[in-house]
Write a protein that holds these residues in place. Sequence first.
Motif, short mmCIF file in Angstrom:
data_model
loop_
_atom_site.label_atom_id
_atom_site.label_comp_id
_atom_site.label_asym_id
_atom_site.label_seq_id
_atom_site.Cartn_x
_atom_site.Cartn_y
_atom_site.Cartn_z
N GLY A 176 0.97 -1.07 -0.28
CA GLY A 176 -0.03 -0.07 -0.05
C GLY A 176 1.11 1.36 0.42
O GLY A 176 0.42 1.94 -1.03
N ALA A 177 1.77 0.98 0.64
CA ALA A 177 2.73 2.36 0.83
C ALA A 177 3.30 2.92 -0.37
O ALA A 177 3.27 4.06 -0.74
CB ALA A 177 3.85 2.82 2.02
N VAL A 178 3.52 1.33 -0.54
CA VAL A 178 4.87 2.18 -2.54
C VAL A 178 3.48 1.44 -3.63
O VAL A 178 3.87 3.16 -4.10
CB VAL A 178 5.61 0.71 -2.25
CG1 VAL A 178 6.74 0.57 -3.61
CG2 VAL A 178 6.61 0.69 -1.20
N GLY A 179 3.07 0.60 -3.28
CA GLY A 179 2.32 0.17 -4.61
C GLY A 179 1.12 1.42 -4.87
O GLY A 179 0.91 1.97 -6.03
N LEU A 180 -0.15 1.10 -3.89
CA LEU A 180 -0.91 1.95 -3.64
C LEU A 180 -1.21 3.60 -4.21
O LEU A 180 -1.04 4.15 -5.25
CB LEU A 180 -2.21 1.55 -2.72
CG LEU A 180 -3.87 2.68 -2.88
CD1 LEU A 180 -4.13 2.32 -4.37
CD2 LEU A 180 -4.15 1.79 -1.82
N ASN A 181 0.33 3.89 -2.41
CA ASN A 181 -0.10 5.07 -2.66
C ASN A 181 0.70 5.52 -3.93
O ASN A 181 0.53 6.79 -4.72
CB ASN A 181 0.81 5.78 -1.71
CG ASN A 181 -0.33 5.32 -0.33
OD1 ASN A 181 -1.50 5.53 -0.70
ND2 ASN A 181 0.51 5.20 0.82
N GLY A 182 1.36 5.25 -4.66
CA GLY A 182 3.03 5.61 -5.75
C GLY A 182 2.12 5.15 -7.22
O GLY A 182 1.68 6.49 -7.63
N ALA A 183 0.55 4.49 -6.73
CA ALA A 183 0.02 5.07 -8.49
C ALA A 183 -0.60 5.88 -8.31
O ALA A 183 -1.13 6.72 -8.89
CB ALA A 183 -0.72 3.02 -7.99
#
Length: 189
Positions: free
Chosen positions: A26-33
């Motif tokens: 979530g911190a890397v992928g979701l927030n990054g997307a």
Amino acid sequence: MSERNTAIRSLHDLGLAAWFGGSLMGAVGLNGAAQDEGGTELSRDRISSSGWAKWTPVNAAAIGAHLFGGGGLLAMNAHRVATQQGMGTSTAAKTVLTAAALAATAYARLLGKKVELASSTDPDDAEKAAKHPIDLDKARRQLANAQWAVPALTGCLVVLNALHGEQQRPSEQLPGMWERARSATHLMS
């Protein structure tokens, strides 16, 4: 020397794996997307909030499984925690880290809900947000920090699990058992 606790250990480990992995993704992928595809800050907030809201029930189940499994393992290994050198200390550290990870997770969800309401296009959400106005920029910064704290803390729990696994080796258990037997003979004399 030790009996198998496969089901309880699996709940404990799979729950922690999902808690750690989901929060990191979530911190890397979701927030990054959301950052890449969101356009405006409010649309990024809505995308990210939607994803985190969908993850919340799965995360709650994962945390519950981890806690249930951890309680079961603690009950089954209470004698080792009490007598094996280093086991009590590592168990206390794990308990403190678990409490910190729970607090960080709850705080991140609280902040996430505030950001979700403040950025929502739903009139009901806007009404709720108006009743409890927030500094949205400050909440975003705090949320970002809290969302990174969760995988950091749960990652430390993974490391402590590795330590506990090493402490289950017979060569690690024997000194504690020897000390317990020696203490018992001193009490009898």
